[in-house]
Write an enzyme that holds these catalytic residues in place. Sequence first.
Site, PDB file in Angstrom:
ATOM      1  N   GLY A 166       0.978  -1.676   0.234  1.00 21.16           N
ATOM      2  CA  GLY A 166      -0.478  -0.164  -0.076  1.00 21.16           C
ATOM      3  C   GLY A 166       0.757   1.225   0.014  1.00 21.16           C
ATOM      4  CG  HIS A 211     -18.942 -10.894 -35.185  1.00 23.98           C
ATOM      5  ND1 HIS A 211     -18.800 -11.607 -34.015  1.00 23.98           N
ATOM      6  CD2 HIS A 211     -18.718 -11.753 -36.027  1.00 23.98           C
ATOM      7  CE1 HIS A 211     -18.276 -12.653 -34.066  1.00 23.98           C
ATOM      8  NE2 HIS A 211     -18.669 -13.059 -35.610  1.00 23.98           N
TER       9      HIS A 211
HETATM   10  P1  NAD Z   1      -3.204  -2.106  -2.564  1.00 24.50           P
HETATM   11  O1  NAD Z   1      -3.152  -1.932  -1.259  1.00 24.50           O
HETATM   12  O2  NAD Z   1      -3.276  -2.756  -3.330  1.00 24.50           O
HETATM   13  O3  NAD Z   1      -2.453  -3.693  -1.800  1.00 24.50           O
HETATM   14  C1  NAD Z   1      -1.275  -4.241  -0.507  1.00 24.50           C
HETATM   15  C2  NAD Z   1      -1.539  -5.762  -0.842  1.00 24.50           C
HETATM   16  O4  NAD Z   1      -0.897  -6.643   0.816  1.00 24.50           O
HETATM   17  C3  NAD Z   1      -2.896  -5.957  -0.029  1.00 24.50           C
HETATM   18  O5  NAD Z   1      -3.576  -7.186  -0.251  1.00 24.50           O
HETATM   19  C4  NAD Z   1      -2.510  -6.416   1.382  1.00 24.50           C
HETATM   20  O6  NAD Z   1      -3.711  -7.802   1.892  1.00 24.50           O
HETATM   21  C5  NAD Z   1      -1.682  -6.674   1.739  1.00 24.50           C
HETATM   22  N1  NAD Z   1      -0.376  -6.898   2.581  1.00 24.50           N
HETATM   23  C6  NAD Z   1      -1.012  -5.881   3.423  1.00 24.50           C
HETATM   24  N2  NAD Z   1       0.354  -6.122   4.661  1.00 24.50           N
HETATM   25  C7  NAD Z   1       1.060  -7.384   4.577  1.00 24.50           C
HETATM   26  C8  NAD Z   1       1.771  -8.224   5.331  1.00 24.50           C
HETATM   27  N3  NAD Z   1       2.279  -7.354   7.058  1.00 24.50           N
HETATM   28  N4  NAD Z   1       2.386  -9.270   4.714  1.00 24.50           N
HETATM   29  C9  NAD Z   1       1.613  -9.767   3.531  1.00 24.50           C
HETATM   30  N5  NAD Z   1       0.627  -8.715   2.964  1.00 24.50           N
HETATM   31  C10 NAD Z   1      -0.008  -7.732   3.089  1.00 24.50           C
HETATM   32  O7  NAD Z   1      -1.376  -1.425  -2.457  1.00 24.50           O
HETATM   33  P2  NAD Z   1      -0.557  -1.422  -3.579  1.00 24.50           P
HETATM   34  O8  NAD Z   1      -0.317  -3.078  -4.607  1.00 24.50           O
HETATM   35  O9  NAD Z   1       1.199  -1.130  -2.899  1.00 24.50           O
HETATM   36  O10 NAD Z   1      -0.695  -0.297  -4.496  1.00 24.50           O
HETATM   37  C11 NAD Z   1      -0.478   0.702  -3.673  1.00 24.50           C
HETATM   38  C12 NAD Z   1      -1.493   1.709  -4.636  1.00 24.50           C
HETATM   39  O11 NAD Z   1      -0.738   2.359  -5.902  1.00 24.50           O
HETATM   40  C13 NAD Z   1      -2.810   0.864  -4.501  1.00 24.50           C
HETATM   41  O12 NAD Z   1      -4.276   1.577  -4.090  1.00 24.50           O
HETATM   42  C14 NAD Z   1      -3.613   1.728  -6.033  1.00 24.50           C
HETATM   43  O13 NAD Z   1      -4.589   1.843  -6.552  1.00 24.50           O
HETATM   44  C15 NAD Z   1      -2.148   1.891  -6.983  1.00 24.50           C
HETATM   45  N6  NAD Z   1      -1.171   1.476  -7.774  1.00 24.50           N
HETATM   46  C16 NAD Z   1      -2.235   1.188  -9.099  1.00 24.50           C
HETATM   47  C17 NAD Z   1      -2.731   0.241 -10.541  1.00 24.50           C
HETATM   48  C18 NAD Z   1      -3.509   0.168 -11.234  1.00 24.50           C
HETATM   49  O14 NAD Z   1      -4.193   1.114 -11.507  1.00 24.50           O
HETATM   50  N7  NAD Z   1      -3.284  -0.530 -12.423  1.00 24.50           N
HETATM   51  C19 NAD Z   1      -1.139   0.108 -10.318  1.00 24.50           C
HETATM   52  C20 NAD Z   1      -0.194  -0.138  -9.235  1.00 24.50           C
HETATM   53  C21 NAD Z   1      -0.542   0.799  -7.514  1.00 24.50           C
END
Ligand code: NAD
Length: 466
Positions: free
Chosen positions: A271, A444
């Site tokens: 995150g 299509h």
């Molecule tokens: P995210 O919130 O999408 O995912 C973080 C994941 O880490 C969660 O699934 C969580 O359960 C897991 N997690 C947290 N603590 C943990 C632990 N101690 N052990 C194991 N797993 C753990 O965050 P992200 O992937 O870092 O992305 C950050 C932001 O960037 C997001 O809000 C996303 O919207 C944005 N982003 C968007 C895109 C896109 O639009 N394609 C691409 C990349 C990033």
Amino acid sequence: MENYDVAVIGSGPGGYVAAIRSAQLGYKTAIIEKYDTLGGTCTNVGCIPTKALLDSTHHYADAQHKFATHGIGLGEIDLDFSQMYKRKSEVVAKNTSGLEFLMSKNKITHIKGVAQFINNSTIQVTGKEGNQTIVAKNYIIATGSKPSAIPGIEIDKQRIITSTEALSLQEKPKTMVIIGGGVIGVEMASIFSRIGTKVTVVEYADHLISTMDHELGKSLQKILKKEGIDILLNQSVYKTENLGSSAKVFFRDQSGKESELEADYVLVAVGRKPFTEGLGLERTEVQVDSRGFIKVDGTCKTSVSNIYAIGDVIGGAMLAHKAEEEGVLVVETINGQNRPIHYNSIPSVVYTWPEVASVGYTEEYLKNNQIEYKFGKFPFSASARARASMDTEGFAKVLIDPKYGEVLGVHIIGARAADLIAQAVIAQEFEVTAEDMFRISYAHPTYSETLKEAYLIASGQGAVNI
Ligand code: NAD
Ligand code: FAD
């Protein structure tokens, strides 16, 4: 001292779009950016470079695994890692220089340096050429976000890295553990796994991309596993260790069973957090919440009437296009216009292959809130276009209101889902019904026909196409 109508702090997609709209409406506008290049996280270390690498690695994977079936033989296929990264950097540079051009074309003053508030109405910018005081009638804070860490994990940027460092590696890693199976986790896993890095994703939740409709994450998990990515769910990482030429990750499951993994790199993707460091908010009356996000009202106005905040720094979905919408909203609000943002109509896309895209309510949300719905689901394997292209994984699922047929949510995993979702956004935003959606003509053979079929099925009619 310089005076402006609007001063925008931060040049990511929130900031640069706000600045351009402001200039279009005739306001004397400045944009202040602390880094040398414009574009923020998205252009420099986010959306654009990751999509460039996802595209390159997709071509590489297709060349290895699909070309022969198409009758195309290439002999031995080679991967030039530094060329792949060089192209990525060139794509970024084209975008950042494009933004410079847009700023000058729109007569926006680009000020290089770190902006900090002196009080509610004045900022100081500290740059390479010294300090400058700026007074603006309105300020827009668009300072974005930075990667979060978790207790026990020290991101040293050497072996324990974030997506930012992964975008400037010098050589292909042999092994990588990714902490977090969210959006960054699965996109990074795809990039590296496709070029031969052995990737393991360690995720806390019981499925991937857990904020999206759960069926999408479950389907994506099967697809990524088939590609050779190891996915460990229900695991909580509590410690990492830099071992010099590799790193270790320690995690435990819900029963307390401990495990560890060693890899060339550990990529932390758990995150992102709001970035307001050095902004001097303490010298203003702008309020932040317990997690550091700037508090705003429905027009993105902070607790100070001439200071607005947009994008990642105010929370909600951390998406470039969400930041852009807020940038336009703020400037048009300053201009006396009134056009609310419907946050539920903002799509989310994950750029794996197949792509994953969603808009509106998830099935879990509807169930948890006891909202009645009907659904229609159509597999890509039944699409003639998908078969012609060898892209038969995935499905399109539509959720509709049982009485009026209003579209409540659309969730797609499949080829080109990122582009297909645009028509679902129109349906969602303008309360178009499922019947309207299936009565329009779909070319299509196209992937879009999967949506037509899903709308037909949700409305109680059978599918008509193959
Ligand atoms: P995210 O919130 O999408 O995912 C973080 C994941 O880490 C969660 O699934 C969580 O359960 C897991 N997690 C947290 N603590 C943990 C632990 N101690 N052990 C194991 N797993 C753990 O965050 P992200 O992937 O870092 O992305 C950050 C932001 O960037 C997001 O809000 C996303 O919207 C944005 N982003 C968007 C895109 C896109 O639009 N394609 C691409 C990349 C990033
Ligand atoms: P940012 O883009 O973070 O920009 C903030 C800017 O403010 C930065 O340039 C920073 O240097 C500057 N700044 C901060 N403080 C100051 C100060 N005091 N003075 C001057 N300047 C300052 N989103 C999508 O929609 N699609 C994607 O495909 C996508 N892929 C992503 C991939 C990755 C790896 C990451 C990390 C993110 C991705 N995102 C994606 C999320 C997207 O990048 C963000 O949601 C978006 O950049 C937020 O825009 P913003 O304008 O709020 O802030």
